[in-house]
Every structure is written in structure tokens, then in C-alpha cells.
Enzyme design. Structure first.
Site, short mmCIF file in Angstrom:
data_model
loop_
_atom_site.label_atom_id
_atom_site.label_comp_id
_atom_site.label_asym_id
_atom_site.label_seq_id
_atom_site.Cartn_x
_atom_site.Cartn_y
_atom_site.Cartn_z
N THR A 200 0.84 -1.21 0.00
CA THR A 200 0.00 0.00 0.00
C THR A 200 0.86 1.24 0.00
O THR A 200 1.91 1.26 0.64
CB THR A 200 -0.88 0.02 1.28
N ARG A 228 -12.15 -10.13 -0.96
CA ARG A 228 -11.77 -9.52 0.32
C ARG A 228 -11.40 -8.04 0.11
O ARG A 228 -10.67 -7.68 -0.80
CB ARG A 228 -10.58 -10.28 0.90
N GLY A 230 -9.79 -4.68 2.26
CA GLY A 230 -9.13 -4.22 3.48
C GLY A 230 -9.57 -2.81 3.83
O GLY A 230 -10.64 -2.35 3.42
N ASP A 231 -8.74 -2.15 4.58
CA ASP A 231 -9.05 -0.79 5.04
C ASP A 231 -8.81 0.27 3.98
O ASP A 231 -9.41 1.35 4.01
CB ASP A 231 -8.16 -0.46 6.25
N THR A 251 -1.51 1.73 6.98
CA THR A 251 -1.06 0.60 6.18
C THR A 251 -0.87 -0.57 7.13
O THR A 251 -0.73 -0.40 8.32
CB THR A 251 0.23 0.94 5.39
N GLY A 252 -0.89 -1.77 6.56
CA GLY A 252 -0.77 -2.96 7.41
C GLY A 252 -2.03 -3.80 7.33
O GLY A 252 -2.79 -3.71 6.36
N GLY A 254 -5.33 -4.78 7.23
CA GLY A 254 -6.53 -3.97 7.06
C GLY A 254 -7.66 -4.31 8.00
O GLY A 254 -8.36 -3.42 8.50
N1 ASP Z 1 -3.87 -2.27 4.35
C1 ASP Z 1 -3.76 -3.12 3.19
C2 ASP Z 1 -4.87 -4.13 3.22
O1 ASP Z 1 -5.20 -4.64 4.27
C3 ASP Z 1 -2.46 -3.82 3.05
C4 ASP Z 1 -1.21 -3.00 3.24
O2 ASP Z 1 -1.23 -1.91 3.78
O3 ASP Z 1 -0.13 -3.47 2.88
O4 ASP Z 1 -5.36 -4.49 2.16
#
Ligand code: ASP
Length: 341
Positions: A200, A228, A230-231, A251-252, A254
Site C-alpha cells: 500500500t 476480500r 481491506g481498510d 497501512t498494514g 486492514g
Molecule cells: N492495508 C492493506 C490491506 O489490508 C495492506 C497493506 O497496507 O499493505 O489491504
């Protein structure tokens, strides 16, 4: 005194009279960019190149909204990065993209599960500007993009993604992978390997007029279930902007950002008086408390800027950095502090 300076002075005076809950945290001091000086920050080391794209808009006095779109387009166009069509596919081998954008007036737009479009951030902006809606998903988002003149790209994986997917298929293990950047001491966990495995880019900018905007774009978690989300495309989770207070992005993992409406939470904590880094830290602590022992299996990171031009970040685990670009230095990479030692 400019209207903006008056506003900041009166806001500060107003806040001084309020009882601000401390959440057990001192408001840690944050680096400040002078009012009237543009600033852009973005997640991970890929943010360095993206910030330069944004800076081309900000330096001559351009609008923060234009900057955050132009900036993350640099990353979306890169085939060497886990963002955009070069990113990792879902577990059925198809790349699906999520993005959102928000300006200084609570205008926002978003696309999710978008296939075969190179610049989802620009489609998100069109949703914001040319539809009565905030969010379009899947086939409908793609139809809208094509109707708006975005070309349909071939459905094919980048060389890196094809290799990673082939590797993943050997076990097809459905387990979240912790996002890290190679800081020398820790290798990424999971099937992707390599130095960096984040998926991300989120970007926040303040322009010379003092206005804030943000953008977020991703191929999502690698090898996710088909469908799916994410956030990252969710206003309030992956991104939130309130021009009077500040902006935040995530980020991370989600799912765990969504659980606490992460970016909105960080902005609300800044509204209550916390500096950007302290607000990011308080949100991370909230996630850590919810997850308990499972917190070690995930990574979550927030970045934030305040209306005063302060910036900060905080991560659950080691290995997160964010890129900062302002008039003094266009290429700073800041290693984020983190909660779990
Ligand atoms: N936040 C993103 C998700 O969950 C992934 C990422 O930040 O690497 O899709």
C-alpha cells in the site's frame, strides 16, 4: 494576519480552555512545517519517489488534492512495487485494486476490487467528482472507469508477482503476512520474501493555502480471498481528512485497522489535543489491546499530519518507515517508532 493564521491562533486559544483527555500519554512533540509551507508525507520507502511526484504540484503552489493524486500515481505506475497492477494477486491469481481519496471539504471517492485499471486513484477521484456516490466496487467500478476513458490493461501478472504467486501456490497457506521494510535486522515473514513486502501507499499533503488532502492505493493483502477488502478503500479506516484538525492514513493488516476505524480515530485523537505521533500511538495501543497475544502476528502503521503542519507516525512492530518532503528536504525517510519490542 491571514485568515488561516487567525484560524490557527483562535483554534489554539480555544483548545487551551478545554480539558483534553490524556489517554495516559504525553502529547509528544512532532516535527512542524511552517504554516504556508507545503508538506507531503507517505508510507514506506516507496513514498520517497511518490513524494517527488506530489512535490511537483505543491512547490509551485498547487492544490493538495492534485498533489496526493499525482504522487501515488508514481507508485501505481511502477511495476517493481506491490501497488497497482504490478502488485500481488488474490489467491485465484487475479490482481484487484483498492483506492480512495479525500479533500479539504470532506469530499471523498473510492473504488474497490477494481481490475485491469492502471490508476485506481484517478478513478476514485472521478467517483468523488463526477458521481453522487462515494464508493464503486468490482465490475461497476470497472464499467465506470472505462466509460470515463481509462484504458483496460491486459490481465497479466508482473514478473515479480507471478514468481511470488507460484511460490505461494506451493503451500497455498492462507495466513496474513506481516508488512515490513528491510531495516537490516528482520526479514519479512511469509511467502513473498525479499527485502520489502508492503502492498500500500498512503499519502497526506498540506498545500501552501494550508489545505489538507489524502490518498491511499493498494493491491491489498497478497493472496487474499477473492472479494476480500481491506481498510485502504474505506474512508475513515484507511484514510480520513478533517481540514480543521488533521489527516491520517493507515497501512498494514486492514482487518485490524477497520476494527477501530483507524484513520478517523487518529484524527479524533488529534482533535482532542494529541500531536500526530501521539495520536497514531494511541490508536496502535488500542489495536494491541484488542488483539492481545495475537498482536505479534500482525503489523499496523499510521501516519498523520495536523492542520498546524506537524507530522508523525507510529507502528505496532518494527520495520515501518515513512517518507517526508517539504521545502527543506525532499527525500527524508523516517524510521517509525513502534510498540512491540
Ligand atoms: N492495508 C492493506 C490491506 O489490508 C495492506 C497493506 O497496507 O499493505 O489491504
Amino acid at each position: 494576519m491571514s485568515t488561516r493564521r487567525k484560524f490557527i491562533a483562535s483554534t489554539a486559544a480555544g483548545l487551551a480552555g478545554l480539558a483534553v483527555p490524556s489517554y495516559g500519554l504525553a502529547a509528544t512533540s512532532s516535527p512542524v512545517t511552517a504554516v504556508g509551507q507545503p508538506l507531503v508525507i507517505s508510507t514506506w520507502d516507496t513514498g520517497l519517489a511518490a513524494n517527488l511526484g506530489a512535490w511537483k504540484v505543491l512547490r509551485p503552489g498547487g492544490r493538495a488534492l492534485d498533489a496526493v493524486e499525482a504522487g501515488v500515481m508514481v507508485t501505481e505506475a511502477s511495476q517493481n512495487c506491490c501497488v497497482g497492477l504490478g502488485g500481488n494477486p488474490d489467491r485465484d491469481g487475479i490482481v484487484t485494486l483498492d483506492a480512495c481519496i479525500m479533500d479539504e471539504k470532506f469530499n471523498c471517492g473510492s473504488v474497490a476490487a477494481l481490475e485491469r485499471i492502471k490508476h485506481p486513484i484517478s478513478v476514485a477521484r472521478r467517483v468523488m467528482e463526477r458521481t453522487p456516490h462515494v464508493m464503486l466496487v468490482g465490475e461497476g467500478a470497472q464499467q465506470f472507469a472505462v466509460a470515463q476513458g481509462f484504458p483496460l490493461e491486459p490481465q497479466q501478472l508482473s514478473a515479480d508477482a507471478a514468481k511470488a504467486y507460484k511460490e505461494w501456490l506451493k503451500t497455498s497457506q492462507y495466513k496474513p503476512v506481516i508488512n515490513v521494510e528491510n531495516t537490516g535486522s528482520k526479514k519479512p515473514v511469509g511467502p513473498v520474501g525479499g527485502a520489502n513486502n508492503h502492498d500500500t501507499i498512503a499519502m497526506l499533503a498540506q498545500d501552501a493555502q494550508g489545505n489538507l488532502s489524502g490518498s491511499c492505493t493498494t493491491s491489498g493483502m497478497g493472496f487474499k480471498m477473492r472479494g476480500r477488502l481491506g481498510d485502504s478503500p474505506l474512508i475513515g479506516s484507511g484514510l480520513f481528512v478533517d481540514n480543521a484538525v488533521g489527516a491520517a492514513a493507515a497501512t498494514g493488516q486492514g482487518e485490524d485497522v477497520i476494527r477501530i476505524a483507524g484513520a478517523h480515530t487518529v484524527v479524533e485523537l488529534m482533535r482532542q489535543g494529541l500531536a500526530p505521533k501521539a495520536a497514531c500511538k494511541a490508536a496502535i495501543e488500542r489495536i494491541a489491546k484488542i488483539k492481545g497475544a495475537q498482536a505479534r502476528d500482525i503489523q499496523v502503521c499510521f501516519i498523520a499530519i495536523s492542520a498546524k503542519g506537524e507530522h508523525g507516525a507510529y507502528a505496532l512492530q518494527k520495520g515501518f518507515s515513512y517518507a517526508v518532503c517539504d521545502a527543506k528536504n525532499q527525500q527524508q525517510l523516517v524510521q517509525s517508532d513502534f510498540l512491540l519490542a
